[in-house]
Design an enzyme around this catalytic site. Structure first.
Site, PDB file in Angstrom:
ATOM      1  CG  ASP A   1      -8.151  -2.815  -7.680  1.00  0.00           C
ATOM      2  OD1 ASP A   1      -8.570  -3.764  -8.356  1.00  0.00           O
ATOM      3  OD2 ASP A   1      -7.113  -2.863  -6.972  1.00  0.00           O
TER       4      ASP A   1
ATOM      5  N   GLY B   1      -0.868  -9.250  -2.466  1.00  0.00           N
ATOM      6  CA  GLY B   1       0.113  -9.034  -1.413  1.00  0.00           C
ATOM      7  C   GLY B   1       1.546  -9.321  -1.843  1.00  0.00           C
TER       8      GLY B   1
HETATM    9 ZN   LIG Z   1      -7.070  -7.382  -6.945  1.00  0.00          ZN
END
Ligand SMILES: [Zn+2]
Length: 312
Positions: free
Chosen positions: A83, A182
């Site tokens: 990622d 987030g």
């Molecule tokens: Zn991401």
């Protein structure tokens, strides 16, 4: 079954109008919770590790944990994906070290640099049958080493996608349509919006091509409440409504990334366990609860958001 790349998985997901969940892994309980849920529901799954995860757990532990999951659950296809690979070198390390898919994140670079470096990663990866995801546009929010202010965020320009995909040879593309990294994606009272018009225009220009959504946690309020009820402090954590994610999954989106929700499930359940059992000091007790919470969360994602149950 051994680890697979995303090629067949995305082809089936696109045709079937569903998405595969890409869940971030950092330790054994997380890997187990995710893959137990996927195996029980016969769902394909992507386990992804960020640069931060490789720093925390080390590359070898992560690879061996995921390989263990493949042995435990031979009936479902599992991808091990990098990622937000920050450079060619990190992508190469992962390709050489057992990953079956990598993301090169050139979204902070100029368009031409992004094309050039993505192409270099693709050339190397394809020699080893590893698939590559790239990113066009810029998501707001914070995720490990990636930190973009809201005013620097940029929607993907659909006018660029064909040129980018043709010149790089990339296998899938992450686009920015209003999701963000987030647990604080929207302000209280703000109406969460995703730019489905951009997604539609991108998929019109790239027929059959798999699109990826980052920053796609829904931030389940039950876990936010659990964190706050048992001594935590996460005011106003808000995510993407699940109906919007389901809608995206029915369109060209074949991969939906989930990280914050796993963190919330784990933190909420550990806090609750500690508060309710002040005498416990065996890590297996509270980490066992955390693993169960992750499994329940992933089952919910597969059934409600991704639509990939029974697609293994
Ligand atoms: Zn991401």
């Amino acid at each position: 079954m051994s680890l697979v790349n995303t090629k067949e998985m995305f082809k089936k997901a696109y045709a079937g109008g569903y998405a595969v969940g890409a869940f971030n892994v950092n330790n054994m309980e997380i890997v187990q919770g995710i893959t137990e849920a996927a195996a029980e529901l016969k769902a394909p799954v992507i386990l992804q590790a960020s640069a931060g995860a490789r720093k925390y757990a080390t590359h070898t532990y992560l690879v061996k944990l995921v390989e263990s999951a493949v042995i435990e659950h031979p009936d479902i296809p599992i991808v091990l994906h990098l990622d937000h690979g920050p450079s060619f070198e990190v992508c190469k390390d992962c390709i050489d070290g057992g990953f079956t898919s990598v993301m090169f994140d050139g979204s902070s670079k100029s368009y031409e640099e992004n094309v050039e470096e993505t192409r270099k990663v693709v050339e190397y990866a394809h020699k080893y049958n590893v698939t590559v995801e790239a990113e066009l546009g810029k998501l707001a929010g914070i995720e490990d080493a990636v930190n973009v202010d809201a005013d620097k965020a940029q929607f993907t320009d659909p006018g660029e996608v064909q040129d980018f995909v043709t010149r790089t040879g990339v296998d899938s593309l992450a686009i920015a349509i209003g999701t963000s990294h987030g647990a604080y994606k929207f302000k209280p009272g703000q109406n969460p919006q995703l730019r489905f018009d951009i997604l539609k225009e991108v998929s019109d220009r790239l027929p059959g091509f798999p699109i990826v959504l980052h920053g796609a946690s829904s931030v389940p309020q039950e876990f936010v409440r659990m964190v706050n009820e048992f001594g935590g402090k996460m005011p106003d954590a808000i995510g993407i409504p699940e109906e919007m994610l389901r809608e995206a999954a029915s369109m060209a989106v074949c991969k939906i990334n989930v990280d914050s929700d796993l963190r919330l499930a784990m933190t909420g359940s550990v806090r609750k366990h500690m508060a309710e059992h002040p005498d416990h000091f065996d890590p297996r007790q509270y980490l066992g609860d955390a693993r169960d919470a992750i499994k329940t969360l992933v089952e919910h994602k597969i059934n409600t958001v991704l639509g990939c149950a029974g697609k293994a």
